[in-house]
Design an enzyme around this catalytic site. Structure first.
Site, PDB file in Angstrom:
ATOM      1  N   HIS A 101       0.860  -1.188   0.000  1.00  0.00           N
ATOM      2  CA  HIS A 101       0.000   0.000   0.000  1.00  0.00           C
ATOM      3  C   HIS A 101       0.897   1.239   0.000  1.00  0.00           C
ATOM      4  CE1 HIS A 101      -2.905   3.023   1.183  1.00  0.00           C
ATOM      5  NE2 HIS A 101      -3.852   2.165   0.856  1.00  0.00           N
ATOM      6  N   GLU A 138      -3.952   1.731  -7.411  1.00  0.00           N
ATOM      7  CA  GLU A 138      -4.378   2.849  -6.564  1.00  0.00           C
ATOM      8  C   GLU A 138      -3.482   4.065  -6.830  1.00  0.00           C
ATOM      9  OE1 GLU A 138      -6.593   1.517  -2.835  1.00  0.00           O
ATOM     10  OE2 GLU A 138      -4.472   1.432  -2.353  1.00  0.00           O
TER      11      GLU A 138
HETATM   12  C1  PEP Z   1      -6.865   3.164   0.145  1.00  0.00           C
HETATM   13  O1  PEP Z   1      -6.151   3.822   0.896  1.00  0.00           O
HETATM   14  O2  PEP Z   1      -6.624   1.963  -0.078  1.00  0.00           O
HETATM   15  C2  PEP Z   1      -8.016   3.837  -0.457  1.00  0.00           C
HETATM   16  C3  PEP Z   1      -8.519   3.336  -1.538  1.00  0.00           C
HETATM   17  O3  PEP Z   1      -8.457   4.961   0.187  1.00  0.00           O
HETATM   18  P1  PEP Z   1      -9.731   5.877  -0.184  1.00  0.00           P
HETATM   19  O4  PEP Z   1     -10.831   4.979  -0.638  1.00  0.00           O
HETATM   20  O5  PEP Z   1     -10.059   6.591   1.089  1.00  0.00           O
HETATM   21  O6  PEP Z   1      -9.278   6.797  -1.269  1.00  0.00           O
END
Ligand code: PEP
Length: 230
Positions: free
Chosen positions: A88, A155
């Site tokens: 992450h 992400e």
């Molecule tokens: C995350 O940190 O994995 C994430 C997707 O956060 P958010 O949905 O708050 O953007």
């Protein structure tokens, strides 16, 4: 088609909060996608029998030994985790994690039959200099491209917790560049500011196999809407 919807609680909650959350989620969920909840590690064992698959949020790169503060894959397995998030962006940044250590973590999880969810994603600077594809390739270069049952979560760092979401075209370009690295079909999730109001649109209009949800997952009703199978 059923997708994988993962809630990432990060360092939020308490025993009472999580108990309420499960009660609320179960009351609100109807026909839902496959759901996984990534709890803080200390709560996994307590909620293993609540009928929802659980995930760790990180794991040690080592099997056992003098690694004060760390949690091994075997410990996660013992607690009841079926999945574990690794790489992450918050862990990469705050804990200084390298691609190589993420590879070690991946191997530890596989050894214990825990499904790794490998997070990748570019910063705003990388996006603006149009180096997203190279960046993703580099982050994933440490993994065996023939590995089975791989789950990658795309992400973009600039989308996490900001309310910003890439366009569908941007998501598909990134997902495409991830898929072409691997010889087998893999599951790719999208994460970054997913809410009940955009989840279905993202699932319908991009080539993803599910979602990783941070902030919005803390509200059980909202998360039940996100996870609802239409
Ligand atoms: C995350 O940190 O994995 C994430 C997707 O956060 P958010 O949905 O708050 O953007």
């Amino acid at each position: 088609m059923s997708n994988l919807i993962v809630a990432n609680f990060k360092m939020h909650g308490s025993h009472a909060f999580i108990e309420d959350w499960f009660t609320n989620f179960n009351q609100n969920k109807t026909n839902s996608h496959d759901v996984v909840v990534a709890l803080p590690a200390t709560y996994i064992a307590a909620f293993r029998d609540y009928g929802i698959m659980l995930s760790g949020q990180n794991v040690s790169a080592y099997e056992s030994g003098a690694f004060t503060s760390q949690i091994s894959a075997e410990m996660l397995k013992d607690s009841g985790a079926d999945y574990c998030i690794i790489g992450h962006s918050e862990a990469r940044e705050q804990l200084n994690e390298s691609n190589e250590s993420i590879r070690e973590k991946f191997d530890q999880l596989k050894r214990m039959q825990i499904n790794p969810i490998v997070c990748v994603g570019e910063s705003l600077q990388v996006k603006e200099t149009e180096k997203t594809k190279d960046h993703l390739r580099n982050q994933l270069s440490v993994l065996d491209s023939e590995t089975e049952d791989l789950i990658v979560a795309y992400e973009p760092i600039w989308a996490i917790g900001t309310g910003l979401v890439p366009t569908e075209k941007e998501i598909d370009e990134a997902i495409g560049s991830i898929r072409e690295i691997f010889k087998k079909p893999i599951k790719v999730l999208y994460g970054g500011s997913v809410k009940a109001s955009n989840a279905q649109i993202l699932l319908d209009n991009t080539d993803i196999n599910g979602l990783l949800v941070g902030g919005a997952s803390l509200n059980a009703q909202e998360f039940a809407k996100i996870a609802q199978l239409c």
